[in-house]
Design an enzyme around this catalytic site. Structure first.
Site, PDB file in Angstrom:
ATOM      1  N   LYS A  22      -3.154 -22.409  -3.224  1.00  0.00           N
ATOM      2  CA  LYS A  22      -3.537 -21.010  -3.492  1.00  0.00           C
ATOM      3  C   LYS A  22      -2.295 -20.123  -3.576  1.00  0.00           C
ATOM      4  CE  LYS A  22      -4.737 -18.301   0.103  1.00  0.00           C
ATOM      5  NZ  LYS A  22      -4.005 -17.024   0.212  1.00  0.00           N
ATOM      6  N   ASN A  23      -1.391 -20.269  -2.608  1.00  0.00           N
ATOM      7  CA  ASN A  23      -0.237 -19.366  -2.553  1.00  0.00           C
ATOM      8  C   ASN A  23       0.794 -19.638  -3.645  1.00  0.00           C
ATOM      9  OD1 ASN A  23      -1.406 -18.111  -0.415  1.00  0.00           O
ATOM     10  ND2 ASN A  23       0.047 -18.816   1.141  1.00  0.00           N
ATOM     11  N   CYS A 132      -3.355  -5.422   7.169  1.00  0.00           N
ATOM     12  CA  CYS A 132      -4.453  -6.388   7.176  1.00  0.00           C
ATOM     13  C   CYS A 132      -4.594  -6.914   8.589  1.00  0.00           C
ATOM     14  CB  CYS A 132      -4.217  -7.510   6.174  1.00  0.00           C
ATOM     15  SG  CYS A 132      -3.005  -8.688   6.676  1.00  0.00           S
ATOM     16  N   ARG A 137       2.186  -5.522   7.508  1.00  0.00           N
ATOM     17  CA  ARG A 137       2.570  -6.064   6.206  1.00  0.00           C
ATOM     18  C   ARG A 137       2.949  -4.985   5.175  1.00  0.00           C
ATOM     19  NH1 ARG A 137      -1.376 -11.134   4.975  1.00  0.00           N
ATOM     20  NH2 ARG A 137       0.427 -11.890   3.830  1.00  0.00           N
ATOM     21  N   PRO A 138       4.071  -4.287   5.424  1.00  0.00           N
ATOM     22  CA  PRO A 138       4.511  -3.283   4.440  1.00  0.00           C
ATOM     23  C   PRO A 138       5.019  -3.930   3.154  1.00  0.00           C
ATOM     24  CG  PRO A 138       6.146  -3.542   6.193  1.00  0.00           C
ATOM     25  CD  PRO A 138       4.981  -4.434   6.559  1.00  0.00           C
ATOM     26  N   LYS A 178      15.261  -9.188   5.417  1.00  0.00           N
ATOM     27  CA  LYS A 178      14.299 -10.060   6.082  1.00  0.00           C
ATOM     28  C   LYS A 178      13.748 -10.998   5.005  1.00  0.00           C
ATOM     29  CE  LYS A 178      10.250  -9.168   8.952  1.00  0.00           C
ATOM     30  NZ  LYS A 178       9.401  -8.118   9.491  1.00  0.00           N
ATOM     31  N   ASP A 324       1.452 -19.973   8.762  1.00  0.00           N
ATOM     32  CA  ASP A 324       0.110 -20.327   8.277  1.00  0.00           C
ATOM     33  C   ASP A 324      -0.442 -21.597   8.929  1.00  0.00           C
ATOM     34  OD1 ASP A 324       0.056 -18.110   6.708  1.00  0.00           O
ATOM     35  OD2 ASP A 324       0.358 -19.136   4.800  1.00  0.00           O
ATOM     36  N   ARG A 416     -11.601 -17.926   1.158  1.00  0.00           N
ATOM     37  CA  ARG A 416     -10.459 -17.382   0.424  1.00  0.00           C
ATOM     38  C   ARG A 416      -9.385 -18.456   0.199  1.00  0.00           C
ATOM     39  NH1 ARG A 416      -7.776 -12.463   3.037  1.00  0.00           N
ATOM     40  NH2 ARG A 416      -6.553 -12.793   1.176  1.00  0.00           N
TER      41      ARG A 416
END
Ligand code: UD1
Length: 436
Positions: A22-23, A132, A137-138, A178, A324, A416
């Site tokens: 997916k990613n 989220c 998560r900017p 980062k 993950d 998802r």
């Protein structure tokens, strides 16, 4: 809302075919925005996030077609769980440069249209994604990277407006303070059509970045440094169409390894790519799980009569241990003899599975970004609630090993990122059903 009902205590035996990542598929789909020609992606998983990305691209002006390519592949007749799909995307023009809040707010990866549309149309308007469940998560790193290529960024009404200088983006040096997977992908795509050379320093090295770079190269991009933290992109005036196969999903692979590590049994994972798992395989071996690999298969065995050893883990960017996989390995470590300390350094709120695992009998104490797992405490079945994608998988793993019947609600999170998970597990003997 769908739920999963799992009767635990059944060891897993059989074969599972790993789906496309997916990613990787999400940024590859966005890369189609960089060319007028057709980009065809094979091995695309059928997941809610892929559908959301498809909707986003269609409203930008893309034409999509999907073809099931499973029939005729050597895997399908006797092995359930292979759902290969070929997705073709053609973006002859991009009449709409706006990525709306309604879609971006449902999936953060929508921010990946920023780089390609800016590079091609010299202007893009993307809704800010917001936070989220797992953290704030900017997107500041994405925006600073675009500025390094000359873009002017304005924030208005919850949207980012990015405009390239006259004549388009200009190659430059991008220094990431980062490591960010998404920001590296965004700038990599944008730089392919910039004038001159872009050097991306402290780039993410995840296999999905290399997959994207390889797709872009097959479209005519000039990129070097693949797999390293310095990527060099020499801009070209146009990219062409291509056909490309999405890499196997390393997180799905790692999740099945953890399922067998806890439920016991002997399972062969096919169409996998062990080299993309980083230290995940090493760590599982260290704690007492038998794993044998070839280039594209993994055999995982766990004899439940042998105890598991504890292990301290810190999540870090690739090639270190992936965030993950944190929830899934933590679940395995609840059954190790002794204490394991798990530090989460990537996301600030990624222990939401801990209270749910506690309801099933785990003994885990959280202090700041560290969780101490006191093992071994056998799992007991319970009704539990999924809180995010990978947390959902950790609860399924616990339920497979628990004594009794567990129900897991809110599995829309699971849908998802894991395609037909229950079918794949059931084919290996798990007693798992979806209750609609
Ligand atoms: C991707 C993955 C996600 C994985 C994560 C880390 C996709 C679709 N998602 O997410 O599954 O958990 O990598 O491996 O590929 N950050 C900033 N500013 C930014 C961008 C990120 O501070 O502009 C921070 C994030 O809040 C986080 C860290 O950097 O703390 C890493 O995030 P990032 O690598 O960007 O994750 P994603 O690309 O969103």
């Amino acid at each position: 809302m769908d739920k999963l009902r799992i009767t635990g205590g059944k060891p897993l035996h059989g074969k599972i075919i790993i789906g496309g990542a997916k990613n990787a598929a999400l940024p590859l789909m966005c890369a189609a925005l960089l060319t007028r020609e057709k980009v065809t992606l094979d091995n695309v998983p059928y997941l809610a996030d892929i559908t959301t990305m498809a909707k986003l691209l269609v409203q930008h002006g893309a034409f999509l077609s999907l073809r099931d390519t499973s029939a005729g592949t050597p895997f399908t007749p006797d092995m359930p769980g292979h759902y290969s799909r070929e997705l073709s995307l053609t973006c002859e023009s991009i009449p709409n440069i706006v990525a709306p809040y309604e879609l971006v707010s449902t999936m953060r990866a929508s921010i990946l249209v920023l780089g390609p549309i800016l590079a091609r149309e010299h202007k893009v308007r993307v809704s800010l994604p917001g936070g989220c469940a797992i953290g704030a998560r900017p997107v500041d790193l994405h925006l600073k990277a675009m500025q390094a290529l000359g873009a002017k960024i304005t924030l208005e009404d919850g949207y980012v407006l990015a405009e390239a200088p006259q004549g388009g983006l200009i190659g430059g040096d991008v220094y990431f303070e980062k490591v960010s997977v998404g920001a590296t992908e965004n700038i990599l795509m944008a730089a392919t059509l910039a004038r001159g050379t872009t050097t991306i320093h402290n780039a993410a090295r995840e296999p999905e970045i290399t997959d994207l770079a390889e797709l872009l190269i097959s479209m005519g991009a000039d990129i070097s440094g693949l797999g390293t933290s310095t990527l060099t992109v020499r801009g070209v005036t146009a990219l062409s169409g291509t056909t490309y196969r999405v890499i196997p999903d390393r997180i799905e692979t790692g999740s099945f390894l953890c399922a067998v590590a806890l439920a016991g049994g002997d399972v062969e994972l096919l169409d996998a790519r062990p080299a993309t798992l980083g230290v995940v395989i090493d760590y599982l071996r260290e704690i007492g799980v038998d794993i044998d690999t070839t280039d594209d298969t993994i055999r995982v065995r766990r004899d439940l009569s042998k105890p598991l050893k504890p292990k301290n883990i810190t999540t870090e960017p690739f090639p270190d241990f992936p965030t993950d996989m944190q929830a899934q390995l933590m679940t395995v470590l609840t059954q190790a003899e002794g204490d394991s300390v798990i530090s989460e350094t990537i996301f600030e709120n990624r222990f939401m599975h801990v209270p749910e695992l506690g309801r099933m009998g785990a003994n885990i104490a959280i202090t700041g970004n560290t969780a101490t797992v006191h093992g071994a405490t056998p799992f007991k079945a319970a009704p539990v609630m999924a809180t995010d994608l990978r947390a959902s998988m950790s609860l399924i793993i616990a339920a497979l090993a628990a004594d009794g019947i567990s129900t897991i609600s809110r599995i829309y999170h699971l849908d998802r990122g894991y395609e037909r998970l229950e079918e794949k597990l059931a084919a290996c003997g798990a007693m798992i059903t979806r209750v609609r």
